[in-house]
Design a protein around this motif. Structure first.
Motif, PDB file in Angstrom:
ATOM      1  N   PRO A 261      76.847  28.049  -7.795  1.00 45.18           N
ATOM      2  CA  PRO A 261      77.562  26.827  -7.433  1.00 45.18           C
ATOM      3  C   PRO A 261      77.127  26.308  -6.065  1.00 45.18           C
ATOM      4  CG  PRO A 261      79.086  28.498  -8.215  1.00 45.18           C
ATOM      5  CD  PRO A 261      77.765  29.185  -8.009  1.00 45.18           C
ATOM      6  N   LEU A 262      77.326  25.035  -5.893  1.00 43.84           N
ATOM      7  CA  LEU A 262      77.045  24.316  -4.663  1.00 43.84           C
ATOM      8  C   LEU A 262      78.328  24.231  -3.840  1.00 43.84           C
ATOM      9  CD1 LEU A 262      75.394  20.994  -5.770  1.00 43.84           C
ATOM     10  CD2 LEU A 262      74.914  22.175  -3.629  1.00 43.84           C
ATOM     11  N   THR A 263      78.199  24.331  -2.546  1.00 45.33           N
ATOM     12  CA  THR A 263      79.363  24.164  -1.689  1.00 45.33           C
ATOM     13  C   THR A 263      79.150  22.920  -0.831  1.00 45.33           C
ATOM     14  OG1 THR A 263      79.762  26.517  -1.703  1.00 45.33           O
ATOM     15  CG2 THR A 263      80.742  25.297   0.098  1.00 45.33           C
ATOM     16  N   LEU A 264      80.055  21.978  -0.945  1.00 51.52           N
ATOM     17  CA  LEU A 264      79.918  20.710  -0.226  1.00 51.52           C
ATOM     18  C   LEU A 264      81.243  20.302   0.395  1.00 51.52           C
ATOM     19  CD1 LEU A 264      77.884  18.600  -2.823  1.00 51.52           C
ATOM     20  CD2 LEU A 264      77.081  19.281  -0.559  1.00 51.52           C
ATOM     21  N   ASP A 265      81.172  19.669   1.542  1.00 54.99           N
ATOM     22  CA  ASP A 265      82.366  19.112   2.171  1.00 54.99           C
ATOM     23  C   ASP A 265      82.949  18.028   1.257  1.00 54.99           C
ATOM     24  OD1 ASP A 265      83.493  19.041   5.276  1.00 54.99           O
ATOM     25  OD2 ASP A 265      83.877  17.203   4.152  1.00 54.99           O
ATOM     26  N   PRO A 266      84.286  17.911   1.181  1.00 52.19           N
ATOM     27  CA  PRO A 266      84.866  16.842   0.352  1.00 52.19           C
ATOM     28  C   PRO A 266      84.431  15.446   0.814  1.00 52.19           C
ATOM     29  CG  PRO A 266      86.560  18.409   1.038  1.00 52.19           C
ATOM     30  CD  PRO A 266      85.322  18.773   1.787  1.00 52.19           C
TER      31      PRO A 266
END
Lengths: 357, 357
Positions: free
Chosen positions: A54-59
């Motif tokens: 999975p990718l982790t991104l700021d909202p």
């Protein structure tokens, strides 16, 4: 852009591979993916093959707010003697850069990324299915990753390539489909993003798609956004008609996607000395030809289906039944030739295929 | 949809708050956010306020590929006696649902989410800045989260609301801007998604924006996508002209965003007995009126700037200098009235504000 060293991190938990004749489209992904980042100061950097995760991104990452993103779709095929072939991948990376330009995304080095892609496929070679009609679908995409709600091009991006084994597009082989001519919703217009493979072009068609399904159609034929008069493309495919011996396809006008299968078909038809013309064609002209009994075949073209024969068109309550709902001779020949080249069964005289070593 | 219990998880690491007069737009976020999920079987469920944190999504999550997403933008203002006011938030949640309909996203319960938003703001009340012109920007957005590359509406979604303290939109107060009339690129067309607040509408304007900036303009005025003749809207604002005593704004035609500030201005003008009309207006008509000396004022309207006076329009090499680059009397009065209502300094006779208790 300088050639950069590709980092490879192998997955320690290999997934079981699905049975190659029973794979729903785009839901199963391989063990690894390709990732590369962009920052203004560094350009595109850190190419790497890593475990699919999975990718982790700021909202507040821009991709979630202003749609600055482009993608491509191509396939790897398992050919005779377990060779693995790509079909005109250079065209996909060229188009990715053209899409990026429209969306103000910095270009990638096409050759470099194509090399990294072949490396990725070579690592995942056991994922390329072998049953007829199956392939490994390749999805390169770029997303804007800057954390900012300002309406402006992102200062950082991520390019990813994910791979998905896919089954035959048609259950039960090539089969003519029924298509609705959409008269209300618009896909694209001159000056817009129709020629780019960008996310917003696709979800904007869901309402028309739902309307078409409800009335028993398999897909939507889009008309031009200005006059709702000229034929543009089908769902995610380009469209061709054989009218009175001549093959006609809408000319590229800025709102039609420049399909790679479309281009290949035009080249094949020219080689075969079959008249083919790219021009404006209105749905009224088509209907008139239909009434005169001149519409011999119709088919959509695209990476997913290669050739999708059209057996019926519905336009404002009028029905055009094409070739008695049967697969046309030319449609079949084009399908056989292109899939034959893609899988190494037909000689590749055009140098369209690239073997993954 | 039934009223669901809101879960609240407080952050244990509160961030330092920025100085309220020096905040770049949309880069600083508060300690908490609101999240709610949708699945076909459950509907919208699990409303919760949680610490602001990164999102984890599969690379094949639909938001990254087909742009199925909508958003809103509104503000919380700090009024006299430390009261916190929202400006017509019901209109934002109504519009969110209208946008969702266009993008085939399931609707939310507007009242429920508005209640959860006021709860979130009440937890973050110390983040609402107090300097004049500042506010807490509120960004609700919905993204498609299903892991699938099929071109079809997602089976799952996430609604999030994030909060960002923002400084004055204009450094140095209200200031007339120069705007370029875009004659090549298209923002939206009838049958498209122009009336929806969806991601793809924004990045598709970046090229026109860059062209405008390069020629010294602050923003873009979009014309209709069919004939490039009729005025639609400015960047992310609606547009008004005062021509010979009458206020004119383009009528909502399906490709123009139904702005909440736009609507409020029309209501105020009617109350003040100032002639106001929503109709088609071509740039040629505007130019003709300009040549006759009849264009008295021009201004953009939107949540970010409230009122943005337009001092100059550039159209195919022709310049329209409006009100000698000065803020018009009406523009100033509208700005003072609306910001006055938003901050509790002017009596709210329309019940436009909602106090966060």
């Amino acid at each position: 852009m300088n050639e950069q060293k590709l980092e490879i991190v192998k997955s320690k938990n290999l997934k079981p591979k699905p049975q190659s004749d029973q794979i729903p489209f785009g839901r199963t992904f391989t063990d690894h993916m390709f990732v590369m980042d962009y920052e203004v100061e560094k350009g595109w950097h850190d190419p790497r093959i890593v475990p699919y995760e999975p990718l982790t991104l700021d909202p507040a990452a821009m991709i979630f707010h202003y749609g600055q993103t482009v993608f491509e779709g191509l396939k790897a095929y398992r050919a005779e003697e377990d060779r693995i072939l790509l079909f005109r991948p250079d065209m996909n990376f060229q188009r990715l850069n053209r899409s990026s330009e429209r969306l103000s995304i910095p270009p990638i080095d096409e050759d470099q990324v194509m090399n990294h892609l072949t490396e990725l496929i070579s690592i995942e070679k056991d994922w390329v299915p072998s049953t007829e009609g199956t392939s490994l679908y390749i999805r390169p995409f770029i997303i804007a990753t800057e954390t900012s709600l300002a309406v402006a091009p992102s200062q950082s991006y991520k390019l990813m390539i994910i791979l998905s084994p896919v089954g035959s597009y048609f259950t039960g082989g090539l089969r003519p489909v029924t298509i609705n001519v959409e008269d209300q919703f618009t896909r694209a217009v001159k000056g817009g993003t129709g020629m780019a493979k960008t996310a917003g072009n696709y979800s904007s068609g869901y309402q028309a798609q739902a309307k078409a399904y409800k009335e028993g159609n398999a897909d939507v034929l889009w008309l031009d956004g200005m006059e709702k008069k000229y034929i543009e493309e089908v769902g995610s495919m380009n469209i061709f008609f054989k009218i009175n011996g001549e093959v006609v396809t809408p000319e590229l006008n800025g709102s039609i996607l420049k399909g790679i299968t479309r281009m290949s078909i035009i080249e094949l038809l020219k080689k075969w000395d079959i008249p083919v013309v790219e021009r404006k064609i209105s749905v009224e002209e088509l209907y008139k030809a239909y009434e005169e009994g001149l519409v011999e075949e119709a088919f959509g073209t695209g990476t997913a289906a290669v050739i999708s024969p059209v057996g019926e068109l519905n336009w404002l309550g009028r029905k055009m039944i094409i070739n008695d709902h049967q697969i046309g001779e030319l449609s079949q020949k084009l399908y056989d030739t292109i899939t034959g080249i893609q899988t190494g069964k037909v000689e590749d005289r055009h140098e369209w295929t690239l073997e993954v070593k």
